[in-house]
Design a protein around this motif. Structure first.
Motif, short mmCIF file in Angstrom:
data_model
loop_
_atom_site.label_atom_id
_atom_site.label_comp_id
_atom_site.label_asym_id
_atom_site.label_seq_id
_atom_site.Cartn_x
_atom_site.Cartn_y
_atom_site.Cartn_z
N CYS A 15 -150.27 -114.26 9.37
CA CYS A 15 -149.87 -112.87 9.60
C CYS A 15 -149.01 -112.39 8.44
O CYS A 15 -147.78 -112.27 8.56
CB CYS A 15 -149.12 -112.74 10.91
N PRO A 16 -149.61 -112.13 7.29
CA PRO A 16 -148.83 -111.70 6.12
C PRO A 16 -148.32 -110.29 6.26
O PRO A 16 -148.70 -109.55 7.16
CB PRO A 16 -149.86 -111.81 4.98
N GLY A 17 -147.43 -109.94 5.34
CA GLY A 17 -146.85 -108.60 5.29
C GLY A 17 -145.36 -108.67 5.05
O GLY A 17 -144.85 -108.06 4.11
N HIS A 18 -144.64 -109.42 5.89
CA HIS A 18 -143.22 -109.67 5.64
C HIS A 18 -143.09 -110.60 4.43
O HIS A 18 -142.32 -110.34 3.51
CB HIS A 18 -142.57 -110.28 6.87
N THR A 19 -143.82 -111.69 4.46
CA THR A 19 -144.07 -112.53 3.28
C THR A 19 -145.57 -112.79 3.25
O THR A 19 -146.25 -112.70 4.27
CB THR A 19 -143.32 -113.87 3.33
N PRO A 20 -146.11 -113.16 2.09
CA PRO A 20 -147.56 -113.34 2.02
C PRO A 20 -148.08 -114.56 2.76
O PRO A 20 -149.25 -114.60 3.14
CB PRO A 20 -147.83 -113.45 0.52
N GLY A 21 -147.23 -115.56 2.96
CA GLY A 21 -147.67 -116.78 3.62
C GLY A 21 -147.15 -116.95 5.03
O GLY A 21 -147.16 -118.07 5.57
N HIS A 22 -146.72 -115.88 5.66
CA HIS A 22 -146.14 -115.94 7.01
C HIS A 22 -147.19 -116.36 8.03
O HIS A 22 -148.31 -115.87 8.02
CB HIS A 22 -145.57 -114.58 7.38
N ASP A 52 -140.56 -113.28 11.49
CA ASP A 52 -140.09 -111.93 11.17
C ASP A 52 -141.23 -110.92 11.05
O ASP A 52 -141.11 -109.92 10.35
CB ASP A 52 -139.29 -111.96 9.86
N VAL A 53 -142.33 -111.18 11.75
CA VAL A 53 -143.43 -110.21 11.76
C VAL A 53 -143.09 -109.03 12.66
O VAL A 53 -143.24 -107.87 12.29
CB VAL A 53 -144.75 -110.88 12.21
N LEU A 54 -142.62 -109.33 13.87
CA LEU A 54 -142.42 -108.32 14.91
C LEU A 54 -141.12 -108.59 15.65
O LEU A 54 -140.78 -109.75 15.91
CB LEU A 54 -143.60 -108.36 15.89
N PHE A 55 -140.41 -107.52 15.98
CA PHE A 55 -139.18 -107.61 16.77
C PHE A 55 -139.27 -106.66 17.96
O PHE A 55 -140.13 -105.76 17.98
CB PHE A 55 -137.96 -107.24 15.93
N LYS A 56 -138.38 -106.82 18.90
CA LYS A 56 -138.28 -105.86 19.99
C LYS A 56 -137.87 -104.51 19.40
O LYS A 56 -136.77 -104.37 18.87
CB LYS A 56 -137.27 -106.32 21.02
N GLY A 57 -138.76 -103.55 19.41
CA GLY A 57 -138.48 -102.22 18.91
C GLY A 57 -138.55 -102.05 17.42
O GLY A 57 -138.24 -100.97 16.90
N SER A 58 -138.95 -103.08 16.68
CA SER A 58 -138.96 -102.97 15.23
C SER A 58 -140.00 -103.92 14.64
O SER A 58 -140.74 -104.59 15.37
CB SER A 58 -137.57 -103.27 14.66
N ILE A 59 -140.05 -103.99 13.32
CA ILE A 59 -140.95 -104.88 12.61
C ILE A 59 -140.20 -105.53 11.45
O ILE A 59 -139.07 -105.13 11.13
CB ILE A 59 -142.18 -104.12 12.06
N GLY A 60 -140.82 -106.49 10.81
CA GLY A 60 -140.19 -107.17 9.69
C GLY A 60 -140.07 -106.28 8.46
O GLY A 60 -140.86 -105.34 8.27
N ARG A 61 -139.09 -106.58 7.65
CA ARG A 61 -138.92 -105.85 6.38
C ARG A 61 -140.08 -106.15 5.44
O ARG A 61 -140.64 -107.24 5.45
CB ARG A 61 -137.61 -106.27 5.72
N THR A 62 -140.41 -105.17 4.62
CA THR A 62 -141.48 -105.37 3.63
C THR A 62 -141.01 -105.03 2.22
O THR A 62 -141.84 -104.86 1.32
CB THR A 62 -142.71 -104.51 3.99
N ASP A 63 -139.69 -104.96 2.02
CA ASP A 63 -139.16 -104.59 0.70
C ASP A 63 -138.81 -105.80 -0.16
O ASP A 63 -138.29 -105.64 -1.26
CB ASP A 63 -137.94 -103.66 0.84
N PHE A 64 -139.09 -107.01 0.34
CA PHE A 64 -138.89 -108.20 -0.47
C PHE A 64 -140.11 -108.41 -1.37
O PHE A 64 -141.17 -107.81 -1.13
CB PHE A 64 -138.69 -109.43 0.41
N PRO A 65 -140.01 -109.27 -2.41
CA PRO A 65 -141.16 -109.52 -3.27
C PRO A 65 -142.40 -109.92 -2.47
O PRO A 65 -142.33 -110.77 -1.59
CB PRO A 65 -140.67 -110.66 -4.16
N ARG A 66 -143.50 -109.26 -2.80
CA ARG A 66 -144.82 -109.47 -2.20
C ARG A 66 -144.86 -109.14 -0.72
O ARG A 66 -145.77 -109.55 0.00
CB ARG A 66 -145.33 -110.89 -2.47
N GLY A 67 -143.90 -108.35 -0.24
CA GLY A 67 -144.04 -107.76 1.08
C GLY A 67 -144.99 -106.58 1.01
O GLY A 67 -145.15 -105.95 -0.03
N ASP A 68 -145.63 -106.25 2.14
CA ASP A 68 -146.59 -105.15 2.15
C ASP A 68 -146.63 -104.54 3.55
O ASP A 68 -147.07 -105.18 4.50
CB ASP A 68 -147.98 -105.66 1.75
N TYR A 69 -146.18 -103.30 3.65
CA TYR A 69 -146.08 -102.63 4.95
C TYR A 69 -147.44 -102.51 5.63
O TYR A 69 -147.58 -102.83 6.82
CB TYR A 69 -145.46 -101.24 4.76
#
Length: 214
Positions: free
Chosen positions: A129-136, A151-168
């Protein structure tokens, strides 16, 4: 299978001990630090840790993995190999975020979508399940309807994608196409904060609501 959540590090990252109640063998998911607390919790619950599982390689999830593996002589499995660059800079991550130092390691097994991991009599399915990190990766126990989503999904939120190779966009697709189809009844343990269900997030989470139903 029993699950014990232990928030560790200054980031209150949800390290989880999974225990097979038949064999009393356990796996620890994302030991980011405070290893004495993790080992004490496993001992108090009567489980012998036999494996380390990593959802991804950010320091608050992975910084304790090498030391715990060396101390207990147990293997590290995960994440998917696209997170290798995060493992290579673990010491720099720890310095940047004020976490105790760590050493670089190579997992005993990289994981891919469709793999399974086992401990005792329990088996978890692996979803890339990439996006937060590419190898998540995410770990799913089908019969218990439990997912460990990092860190893919949280209650009411989602993982950050502003780190290197993150992708919303990729993260949203991972949630809608790989997690939500598992079923609204699935309870998930996120990398931080309280548990929830995929159904509650599909209906109410402002980032991903109205995604496909199972």
């Amino acid at each position: 299978m029993k699950s014990i959540v232990i928030p560790v590090t200054a980031f209150q990252q949800n390290c989880t001990i999974l225990g097979c109640e038949t064999t009393r063998l356990g796996a620890v998911v994302d030991p980011g630090g405070e290893l004495d607390r993790i080992m004490a919790a496993a001992e108090d619950a009567g489980f012998t840790l036999s494996k380390i599982l990593l959802t991804h390689a950010h320091a608050d999830h992975a910084a304790g993995a090498a030391a715990l593996s060396a101390q207990l002589g147990i293997p590290i499995e995960g994440p998917q190999r696209d997170d290798a660059f995060w493992i290579e800079i673990l010491p720099q991550q720890c310095r940047m975020f004020g976490l105790p130092g760590t050493t670089v390691f190579t997992p005993d097994r990289w994981l891919e979508h469709g793999d399974t991991v086992s401990f005792g009599a329990e088996t978890l399915e692996v979803l890339h399940c990439p996006g937060h990190t590419p190898g998540h990766v995410v770990f799913f126990h089908r019969s218990q309807r439990l997912a460990l989503v990092g860190d893919v999904l949280f209650k009411g939120s989602i993982g950050r994608t502003d780190f290197p190779r993150g992708d919303y966009d990729i993260l949203i697709r991972s949630i809608r196409e790989r997690l939500f189809p598992l079923g609204d009844d699935v309870t998930f343990i996120p990398g931080h904060g309280p548990t929830s269900t995929f159904g509650d997030e599909r209906r109410c989470n402002p980032f991903v609501r109205n995604g496909p139903t199972a």
